[in-house]
Structure formats: C-alpha cells, structure tokens
Design an enzyme around this catalytic site. Structure first.
Site, mmCIF file in Angstrom:
data_model
loop_
_atom_site.group_PDB
_atom_site.id
_atom_site.type_symbol
_atom_site.label_atom_id
_atom_site.label_comp_id
_atom_site.label_asym_id
_atom_site.label_seq_id
_atom_site.Cartn_x
_atom_site.Cartn_y
_atom_site.Cartn_z
ATOM 1 N N TYR A 99 -11.540 -1.296 -2.605
ATOM 2 C CA TYR A 99 -11.381 -0.346 -1.501
ATOM 3 C C TYR A 99 -11.585 1.093 -1.983
ATOM 4 C CZ TYR A 99 -9.599 -4.684 0.280
ATOM 5 O OH TYR A 99 -9.498 -6.005 0.611
ATOM 6 N N CYS A 130 -12.465 20.099 2.706
ATOM 7 C CA CYS A 130 -11.673 20.995 3.539
ATOM 8 C C CYS A 130 -10.668 20.239 4.395
ATOM 9 C CB CYS A 130 -12.604 21.824 4.413
ATOM 10 S SG CYS A 130 -13.745 22.763 3.405
ATOM 11 N N TYR A 133 -3.332 5.519 2.600
ATOM 12 C CA TYR A 133 -2.197 4.600 2.398
ATOM 13 C C TYR A 133 -1.085 5.186 1.530
ATOM 14 C CZ TYR A 133 -5.960 1.175 3.382
ATOM 15 O OH TYR A 133 -7.016 0.472 3.895
ATOM 16 N N GLU A 179 -9.211 -16.288 -0.344
ATOM 17 C CA GLU A 179 -10.072 -15.122 -0.086
ATOM 18 C C GLU A 179 -9.608 -13.895 -0.868
ATOM 19 O OE1 GLU A 179 -9.605 -14.605 4.126
ATOM 20 O OE2 GLU A 179 -10.962 -16.244 4.636
ATOM 21 N N PRO A 180 -9.516 -13.988 -2.188
ATOM 22 C CA PRO A 180 -9.028 -12.827 -2.943
ATOM 23 C C PRO A 180 -10.075 -11.719 -3.026
ATOM 24 C CG PRO A 180 -9.711 -14.559 -4.451
ATOM 25 C CD PRO A 180 -9.888 -15.111 -3.058
ATOM 26 N N GLY A 181 -9.651 -10.497 -2.894
ATOM 27 C CA GLY A 181 -10.548 -9.357 -3.049
ATOM 28 C C GLY A 181 -9.985 -8.435 -4.117
ATOM 29 N N ARG A 182 -8.959 -7.691 -3.715
ATOM 30 C CA ARG A 182 -8.328 -6.719 -4.592
ATOM 31 C C ARG A 182 -7.945 -7.280 -5.963
ATOM 32 N NH1 ARG A 182 -5.182 -2.689 -2.573
ATOM 33 N NH2 ARG A 182 -4.998 -3.776 -0.584
ATOM 34 N N ARG A 208 -7.926 6.035 -0.598
ATOM 35 C CA ARG A 208 -6.659 5.302 -0.579
ATOM 36 C C ARG A 208 -5.415 6.196 -0.674
ATOM 37 N NH1 ARG A 208 -5.135 2.022 -3.807
ATOM 38 N NH2 ARG A 208 -4.316 0.496 -2.369
HETATM 39 C C1 PLP Z 1 -9.419 -7.892 3.493
HETATM 40 C C2 PLP Z 1 -9.343 -9.367 3.640
HETATM 41 C C3 PLP Z 1 -9.166 -10.191 2.516
HETATM 42 C C4 PLP Z 1 -8.987 -9.667 1.126
HETATM 43 O O1 PLP Z 1 -7.775 -9.009 0.918
HETATM 44 P P1 PLP Z 1 -7.374 -8.553 -0.547
HETATM 45 O O2 PLP Z 1 -6.087 -7.909 -0.409
HETATM 46 O O3 PLP Z 1 -8.428 -7.628 -1.029
HETATM 47 O O4 PLP Z 1 -7.297 -9.790 -1.389
HETATM 48 C C5 PLP Z 1 -9.172 -11.552 2.718
HETATM 49 N N1 PLP Z 1 -9.320 -12.086 3.953
HETATM 50 C C6 PLP Z 1 -9.478 -11.320 5.051
HETATM 51 C C7 PLP Z 1 -9.646 -11.964 6.360
HETATM 52 C C8 PLP Z 1 -9.492 -9.939 4.934
HETATM 53 O O5 PLP Z 1 -9.633 -9.186 6.015
#
Ligand code: PLP
Length: 426
Positions: free
Chosen positions: A385, A356, A317, A274-277, A313
């Site tokens: 993000y 502000c 963070y 499940e890659p996103g970033r 961000r």
């Molecule tokens: C946010 C999330 C991801 C993706 O995380 P990244 O750091 O963007 O790769 C994958 N799985 C689940 C369940 C998430 O909540």
C-alpha cells in the site's frame, strides 16, 4: 523479517548498498528485496501446507509486474479487485484458473473481461451482483464459479476503522444471516455456480483469534447449507495477516496457521488465502533525500523529497513507519527497528514532504539522529500500500521502483516524467 540491514554504517538491501542505487535511480525511489518477498510467500505456503491452500497474492498491496512474475514463479495465484489488476496479472503471465476477483462494484465490462479470461472464482458481494454474473455468463455461454462473500460481523482490536471490513455496516459482503437463503436461491442459476464462501475480515489482523471466530461462523454456515443439499467446496479466508511496522507486533505465519489449520482439516474444502501485506510490506522501503531542515515554533521539521503522494499511509491511517538515515555511520546504526528506539544525541522531529497540505507527513514527533540537507533517509515497511496508493497530486511524477536480487538491482518502473503527467490530456 527482511533483507535490509546496516553494515559499517550503510544500509544494504540484500548485497547492494542503497546509496549505490539512488546515485543512479534518484529519489524518491521504492526499493524491493526479492529474497524478502520470496521468504514471506514461502513461510505462508509452508505454514498452511497441511491444507494445501491456493495462495492468491493480493495485487492491490503491491502490483508491479516484476513482483507479480516473481510470485507467479513461486506458484502463487492472485486476488484482484478491478479489471486493471486483472490486466496486470495476465500481463505478468498469471494463471487465470488461480485468480479470484473480489470487489463490491464490478462493472459489466470488468465481469466480461474476467469471463473471457476464464478466471478461477468470482467473489460475490451482493445478490444483485450474482444475478448479473449469471446473466453475463449465460450471454457468453460460459459456466463460472462464484464464492459468496459473507460479512461475519466480528470486530478486531487494533485494526484502523478505515481498514476494517468484517463488521456489519461496512459495505463488504452479505450479512451472514442471509447467506443460506442466497445459496438456496442460487441453485436456480444455470451458468453461475455458487460453490464457495469468501471472507476478508480487514487488515492488519493482529491476532489469529478473529480468524478463528470468523471461520467458525463460516463453517457452521457451510454445514447448514450442505445440509440443505447445496454443494459448497471452497472456503476463501481472505487476507489481512499482519506485517512488521513498529517492531514485533505481527504474529508469524506459523502462529496464524497453528490456530487456523486445525479448523480446516478434513472438511472437504478447497482452501484459498489472499495475503497481500504480509508478503509485500517488509519487502519494500522508500528511499528519500533530505531537502531542508528548519524550526517552526518548538517543532523541528525534516523536509524530504517524498510526500503523501508517494506514501499516503501515515496521512490516511495514522500508520507508523520506522524511519532512519541510510548512511548514519557505524556509531549511529539502529540497534533495532522498534518504535521505542532512542540513541544519544537524537532529536524529536516531524518528517514532512513538500506538498501543500499540513497532513503531508511521513512521521510526527519522531526521535531521529540529527540529519542535514542531502542525507538519505529510509522509510521501512513501505512495500504494501505504498506505491500502489501513490498519486500525482501537486503534479509530482510518481517515484521509481527498483528490484534487488542478491548483488544485482534493476529499475522495474522508471520514474515518471513531466510528459507522463499530461500524457492523457487532450
Ligand atoms: C485488500 C484485500 C486483501 C489483502 O489484504 P492484506 O491485508 O494486504 O493481506 C485480501 N482480500 C481482499 C478481498 C482484499 O480486499
């Protein structure tokens, strides 16, 4: 790695000078590179090819329909965490069978929506949720697959506490000690079949080691559960692969794979990632214009037209984004994008927005070449993000989004207007 580069003192995204984009599109604007997005997806797919994974891109990292379509065409599935994200994926033509749905608080409405769409897997975060899924699936007369999200109770250095999810006492998943019992009990269900195990240990995970540790625990659990006669055929190892913010801190896809793939081979498991970033982060920048500069005490402020509502961000963070003028001239092109970069004549500034809140900054104590009113400034590694976390705080219409493909560019989300701000108000 990305397709943003300086040539003759001007920043290009692929073959387009970014100043040409914002001359028409205005600022602040998110600019995405299709080639970069594609490259990062392909690298992960290639690195993990030996286990033939289903890659489910995490929509919450960056969910514009145009980007989802690009990924769908590459064969990507999708990881969604809300009914709204599921809607987005279906609008983008995503294949329902390649969708996984995670989240600790799925409502009945969201579950029914996902049942009707016939998605691939429900990632189950609690016992109560599992039995609710069973009830709703039975009511619709459907059989569904669930993957139990376990909390492997590992920590990972360098991951901000707000993005750490694989420790006990975070709200995610079920304690690993309880998992075997839940699998056993789930055999009593008639419509929801618990056949998978899911983990997502946080983000960004800056070394393969936490995955090795977590997967080791997951595999031991699968052995145990299988020993009891329960079928488990899917392991979803979540997301969290790192991206480049400060320089070269992120392991490459092949580095993660070298540690992870050997653990997963010949296990008779379908593998989901499940890659996103790691796909979207380096594919996007935020382009903003300097409004004013001023001194306050010993500090110098560069006030730009992007703010924490556009990119939260740094505020949320304490995260670092490399920032540099978009048209610095040949002599002041950045030699690299490391956080240590200095050039002669640079000055230490805070890059702040107009909101502000004193927490409204994009960078603090940052060494930058001198900039002046009207200059364009690029905030790098903003694809993940960034836009998805944006808001209308201070009644600021959300930024435009642009996609570059080679020498072409197009607006993929128009800048919001004042009318958009009040559209839902009655
Ligand atoms: C946010 C999330 C991801 C993706 O995380 P990244 O750091 O963007 O790769 C994958 N799985 C689940 C369940 C998430 O909540």
């Amino acid at each position: 790695m990305d397709y943003f580069a300086y040539r003759q003192g001007h920043l290009y995204c692929e073959a387009v000078a970014v100043e040409d984009i914002v001359r028409e599109a205005g600022t602040p604007t998110y600019i995405y590179s299709r080639a970069t997005l594609t490259e990062h997806y392909r690298r992960i797919a290639a690195a993990f090819a030996a286990v033939n994974p289903l890659i489910c891109y995490s929509v919450k990292s960056c969910g514009n329909l145009a980007l989802l379509r690009v990924l769908r065409e590459l064969g990507s599935g999708f990881d969604v965490v809300s009914g709204g994200e599921l809607f987005r994926v279906l609008q983008a033509g995503g294949e329902p069978g390649k969708i996984v749905f995670a989240g600790v608080g799925k409502t009945d409405q969201e579950i029914n929506q996902a049942l009707a769409a016939d998605i691939g897997w429900f990632n189950i975060e609690s016992e109560e949720e599992f039995w609710n899924l069973e009830r709703l699936a039975a009511a619709q007369g459907r059989t569904v697959r669930g993957a139990l999200r376990i909390n492997p109770d590992i920590s990972s250095r360098g991951t901000h506490r707000k993005t750490l999810t694989g420790k006990k006492e975070t709200k995610f998943g079920v304690d690993i000690e309880r998992a075997a019992e839940l699998f056993e009990q789930a055999r009593g269900a008639s419509h929801a079949r618990l056949t998978g195990l899911h983990l997502h240990i946080g983000s960004p995970i800056l070394s393969p080691q936490p995955y090795v540790e977590a997967i080791g625990k997951a595999l031991a659990l699968i052995e145990k559960v299988r020993g009891g006669g329960v079928l488990v055929d899917t392991l979803d190892i979540g997301g969290g692969f790192a991206a480049f913010y400060e320089g070269h801190e992120a392991p490459r896809a092949v580095d993660y794979a070298a540690a992870i793939v050997p653990l997963l081979q010949e296990r008779s498991l379908r593998i989901i990632l499940e890659p996103g970033r790691s796909i979207s982060c380096n594919a996007g920048i935020l382009l903003t214009r300097v409004q004013y500069t001023k001194r306050g005490g010993r500090r110098k402020f560069v006030i730009v037209d992007a703010a924490m509502n556009d990119l939260i961000r740094p505020t949320l963070y304490e995260s670092y984004h490399f920032i540099w003028p978009a048209n610095p001239g040949p002599a002041r092109e950045p030699a690299n994008r490391l956080s240590t970069l200095r050039i002669s004549g640079d000055e230490q500034v805070d890059v702040v927005g107009p909101i502000c809140e004193s927490g409204d900054y994009l960078a603090r104590d940052r060494w930058l070449p001198a900039v002046k009113r009207g200059d364009l400034v690029a905030v790098f590694s903003a694809g993940a993000y960034g836009f998805t976390m944006s808001s209308q705080y201070n009644a600021r219409p959300r930024a435009a989004e642009v996609l570059v493909e080679g020498g072409q560019w197009r607006v993929i989300r128009r800048r919001e207007t004042y009318q958009d701000l009040i559209a839902g108000e009655v």
